[in-house]
Design a protein around this motif. Structure first.
Motif, PDB file in Angstrom:
ATOM      1  N   GLN A 118       0.844  -1.205   0.000  1.00 18.78           N
ATOM      2  CA  GLN A 118       0.000   0.000   0.000  1.00 18.78           C
ATOM      3  C   GLN A 118       0.882   1.259   0.000  1.00 18.78           C
ATOM      4  O   GLN A 118       0.633   2.215  -0.747  1.00 18.78           O
ATOM      5  CB  GLN A 118      -0.883   0.003   1.256  1.00 18.78           C
ATOM      6  CG  GLN A 118      -1.953  -1.072   1.268  1.00 18.78           C
ATOM      7  CD  GLN A 118      -3.248  -0.598   0.634  1.00 18.78           C
ATOM      8  OE1 GLN A 118      -3.614   0.572   0.760  1.00 18.78           O
ATOM      9  NE2 GLN A 118      -3.916  -1.483  -0.082  1.00 18.78           N
ATOM     10  N   ASP A 119       1.938   1.238   0.802  1.00 19.31           N
ATOM     11  CA  ASP A 119       2.867   2.393   0.853  1.00 19.31           C
ATOM     12  C   ASP A 119       3.520   2.600  -0.508  1.00 19.31           C
ATOM     13  O   ASP A 119       3.628   3.738  -0.988  1.00 19.31           O
ATOM     14  CB  ASP A 119       3.958   2.155   1.916  1.00 19.31           C
ATOM     15  CG  ASP A 119       3.403   2.177   3.332  1.00 19.31           C
ATOM     16  OD1 ASP A 119       2.212   2.577   3.495  1.00 19.31           O
ATOM     17  OD2 ASP A 119       4.137   1.750   4.261  1.00 19.31           O
ATOM     18  N   ALA A 120       3.929   1.492  -1.126  1.00 18.58           N
ATOM     19  CA  ALA A 120       4.595   1.578  -2.433  1.00 18.58           C
ATOM     20  C   ALA A 120       3.633   2.138  -3.482  1.00 18.58           C
ATOM     21  O   ALA A 120       4.012   2.990  -4.298  1.00 18.58           O
ATOM     22  CB  ALA A 120       5.091   0.200  -2.856  1.00 18.58           C
ATOM     23  N   ILE A 121       2.385   1.691  -3.441  1.00 17.82           N
ATOM     24  CA  ILE A 121       1.388   2.177  -4.410  1.00 17.82           C
ATOM     25  C   ILE A 121       1.202   3.689  -4.241  1.00 17.82           C
ATOM     26  O   ILE A 121       1.187   4.445  -5.215  1.00 17.82           O
ATOM     27  CB  ILE A 121       0.051   1.421  -4.231  1.00 17.82           C
ATOM     28  CG1 ILE A 121       0.193  -0.038  -4.711  1.00 17.82           C
ATOM     29  CG2 ILE A 121      -1.093   2.115  -4.971  1.00 17.82           C
ATOM     30  CD1 ILE A 121      -0.997  -0.937  -4.356  1.00 17.82           C
ATOM     31  N   ALA A 122       1.140   4.144  -3.000  1.00 16.94           N
ATOM     32  CA  ALA A 122       0.957   5.580  -2.740  1.00 16.94           C
ATOM     33  C   ALA A 122       2.158   6.377  -3.254  1.00 16.94           C
ATOM     34  O   ALA A 122       2.020   7.418  -3.887  1.00 16.94           O
ATOM     35  CB  ALA A 122       0.771   5.809  -1.236  1.00 16.94           C
ATOM     36  N   GLN A 123       3.358   5.841  -3.020  1.00 18.98           N
ATOM     37  CA  GLN A 123       4.592   6.490  -3.492  1.00 18.98           C
ATOM     38  C   GLN A 123       4.658   6.494  -5.026  1.00 18.98           C
ATOM     39  O   GLN A 123       5.092   7.463  -5.642  1.00 18.98           O
ATOM     40  CB  GLN A 123       5.793   5.695  -2.989  1.00 18.98           C
ATOM     41  CG  GLN A 123       6.423   6.137  -1.706  1.00 18.98           C
ATOM     42  CD  GLN A 123       7.714   5.330  -1.484  1.00 18.98           C
ATOM     43  OE1 GLN A 123       7.681   4.102  -1.312  1.00 18.98           O
ATOM     44  NE2 GLN A 123       8.836   5.997  -1.562  1.00 18.98           N
ATOM     45  N   ALA A 124       4.243   5.369  -5.614  1.00 14.30           N
ATOM     46  CA  ALA A 124       4.407   5.187  -7.061  1.00 14.30           C
ATOM     47  C   ALA A 124       3.369   5.962  -7.865  1.00 14.30           C
ATOM     48  O   ALA A 124       3.664   6.453  -8.969  1.00 14.30           O
ATOM     49  CB  ALA A 124       4.301   3.708  -7.398  1.00 14.30           C
TER      50      ALA A 124
END
Lengths: 97, 97
Positions: free
Chosen positions: B70-76
């Protein structure tokens, strides 16, 4: 690293046979091969995706000279109707390398 | 098994940053993931290929709920311009699974 993503189309009804040959050819030692995955395509009833990762393009080219691979190509050729997707890539990392 | 092959298009000039986020997100534990490979596309200057193999579609869906993912999706998300290739597959074997 060097990668390939390609879809092979089997002659009608021969996909399972062709996948078995591809899987078997990946069973032996293929120097420089980090990943070689054979997969049924969900959209095309005769489609087979092969995704590959090699340490270099040279390792991939050299693999085509291996006896096991040459034998597999000869066995597979009559079962291949064509190729309709082919992408070259440069893998940078992940799981399964 | 369940597989995905997809090409993601980064916003112009941000491919390297986006690939680093994708690689990092694959660094943690992803239950049921056999292969997750991030690769630079050779044809498209902002293209990123991601090829995945999971033990089931459910494992893939569950991974999207992981905090790290979820964190990666938000960053990406701000670095993603789009997706222009997406194929679902059924992996049957090979090297690197």
């Amino acid at each position: 690293m060097y990668g390939l993503i390609g879809r092979m189309i089997a002659t009608e009804g021969r996909r399972e046979e062709l996948m078995a040959i591809l899987k078997a050819s990946a069973g032996g030692r293929m120097p420089g091969c980090h990943s070689y995955i054979v997969a049924r395509c969900k959209e095309h009833p005769d489609g087979i995706w092969v995704t590959e990762v090699w340490d270099s393009p040279e390792s991939h080219t050299a693999s085509l000279e291996l006896t096991a691979v040459q034998d597999a190509i000869a066995q597979a050729r009559p079962l291949i109707a064509g190729f309709d997707n082919r992408f070259e890539t440069e893998p940078v990392g992940g799981i399964g390398l």
